[in-house]
Write a protein that holds these residues in place. Sequence first.
Motif, PDB file in Angstrom:
ATOM      1  N   HIS A 149       3.072  -1.382  -4.585  1.00 36.25           N
ATOM      2  CA  HIS A 149       2.602  -1.237  -5.960  1.00 36.25           C
ATOM      3  C   HIS A 149       2.268   0.231  -6.179  1.00 36.25           C
ATOM      4  O   HIS A 149       1.380   0.759  -5.515  1.00 36.25           O
ATOM      5  CB  HIS A 149       1.364  -2.108  -6.207  1.00 36.25           C
ATOM      6  CG  HIS A 149       1.676  -3.567  -6.187  1.00 36.25           C
ATOM      7  ND1 HIS A 149       1.173  -4.457  -7.103  1.00 36.25           N
ATOM      8  CD2 HIS A 149       2.447  -4.305  -5.368  1.00 36.25           C
ATOM      9  CE1 HIS A 149       1.620  -5.670  -6.853  1.00 36.25           C
ATOM     10  NE2 HIS A 149       2.387  -5.601  -5.788  1.00 36.25           N
TER      11      HIS A 149
ATOM     12  N   ALA B 244      -1.078  -2.398   0.039  1.00 32.70           N
ATOM     13  CA  ALA B 244       0.064  -2.316  -0.875  1.00 32.70           C
ATOM     14  C   ALA B 244      -0.351  -2.534  -2.324  1.00 32.70           C
ATOM     15  O   ALA B 244       0.209  -1.945  -3.236  1.00 32.70           O
ATOM     16  CB  ALA B 244       1.123  -3.335  -0.477  1.00 32.70           C
ATOM     17  N   ALA B 245      -1.351  -3.388  -2.555  1.00 31.28           N
ATOM     18  CA  ALA B 245      -1.729  -3.717  -3.926  1.00 31.28           C
ATOM     19  C   ALA B 245      -2.735  -2.730  -4.508  1.00 31.28           C
ATOM     20  O   ALA B 245      -3.115  -2.831  -5.657  1.00 31.28           O
ATOM     21  CB  ALA B 245      -2.303  -5.130  -3.982  1.00 31.28           C
ATOM     22  N   LEU B 246      -3.177  -1.769  -3.696  1.00 30.87           N
ATOM     23  CA  LEU B 246      -4.202  -0.841  -4.171  1.00 30.87           C
ATOM     24  C   LEU B 246      -3.627   0.339  -4.936  1.00 30.87           C
ATOM     25  O   LEU B 246      -4.352   1.187  -5.422  1.00 30.87           O
ATOM     26  CB  LEU B 246      -5.035  -0.319  -2.995  1.00 30.87           C
ATOM     27  CG  LEU B 246      -6.302  -1.131  -2.707  1.00 30.87           C
ATOM     28  CD1 LEU B 246      -5.955  -2.541  -2.331  1.00 30.87           C
ATOM     29  CD2 LEU B 246      -7.097  -0.497  -1.611  1.00 30.87           C
ATOM     30  N   GLY B 247      -2.310   0.401  -5.039  1.00 36.47           N
ATOM     31  CA  GLY B 247      -1.686   1.502  -5.775  1.00 36.47           C
ATOM     32  C   GLY B 247      -1.281   2.614  -4.848  1.00 36.47           C
ATOM     33  O   GLY B 247      -2.029   3.008  -3.960  1.00 36.47           O
TER      34      GLY B 247
END
Lengths: 230, 235
Positions: free
Chosen positions: B169, B230-233
């Motif tokens: 992400h 991965a989802a933290l930017g």
Amino acid sequence: MYLSRVLLNPSRRGTGRFLASPQAMHAVVLASCGPDAGGVDQAGRVLWRVDRPEKHRIELYVVSPEPPDFTGLIEQAGWPTRATWDAADYDPFLQRIEAGQSWRFRLTANPVRSVSAGEGKRGKVTPHLTRRHQEEWFVSRCQHWGFEIPTRGDEADGEPVRALELSGIGLAEFGRSDPDSGRRGRVSVTRVTYRGELTVTDPDVLRRALTSGIGRAKAYGCGLLTLAPT
Amino acid sequence: MSVLLLRLAAPLQAWGDSSRFTRRETRPEPTKSGVLGLLAAAQGRRRTDPVEDLAALRFGVRVDQPGRIIRDFQTAIRISDGAVMPLSYRYYLSDAVFVAGVEGDAELLRGLDEAVRAPAFPLYLGRRSCPPAGRLSLGVVDTDLESALRDADWQVSRAYRKEQGQTVHLDLLADASGGLPTDDQDSFTVRDVPLSFSSERREYGWRDVVRLAPVAKDNPDGHQREDFFAALGGA
């Protein structure tokens, strides 16, 4: 809040000491998270978890209210000449959590129940020892933490199959001395690692679970839930 | 509307927006003033020339590889007369890769694209000691800023892809368009609109930045482990 990942070097003596004693690991994690790290405030608290996704890979995850500095831990148990830890601001991600989202998750927890010691007396905290009880402990509390575990159809005998996997079931036993009385004792903590998929039902409650932890023994590597894209 | 996309990659970058005195900071992502300064330099504008036309462009950036912030304790001495310069802390982003976009009139952007490919002055990423690595311009696309940034290829090396999970992400930040950002968006304000680059009197105005929903990219080269970052930017 901040989420960090530290890679630990399996061949160093410090790593062995920290992995053997959650008490020692707790101390070094708190020391890395700033002088006020011991408290529990509105936003959350310090939580940690050790993952071993591959045979020679040891990952330490830490959630902390303040930006951490793992220099000291790396010197004892990491690769001091390489940048082997990441820390990211957790808040933008937390703000994006919405009801209905699905995530892969991982949690190491301490599933226990309190056995009554008679009316008016405090119950005795007893670990769940069978896989069935450990699974029930988790599934029955999910709603309480703001998510649910989706079921994948029914098996032949009518039991629903959940997107949930239990692993790393084990007992951590280590010495601890009471900082006030100086008395030494043994601590034993039953730890279970839960992995699988979850669906968000209440974002506010889940945010709280992510930053304040789940269940007991939070100082000893239990209760840190992390989410990954499905 | 058209968008000029730039690939900002280098061993070191520095994007200051609030540095004072001997502490020279960097933001974790490129600044509008820094990128517009680079475009103005490419066109051969002098520092005293007006930049209103550039400042009117809408700016956005995607974080392809966040890099790390490193600190340099600088003890410079002027070569010509040996005078000791002030001891300063300079912060840099190391090993970062960004895709920056400016949205505006197609004709103007095509001119900027050509200028970037054959710049009048040497170009650098925020600080003179940070020359860009690899190609800088990704060309002009005829779409709006947000979709241009979402659709652009992920600009990182194969080695970096392998270290990430199967989905990444990428953080996305852009100028708030059409007035103030709404309450439910993650937004902040920075003093980052160049009014004058003149060395006599540098001046910057304020701008609102919104953090848009991150760009999800498939990463078939990635590892199979769960990636909780991965989802933290910015992967």
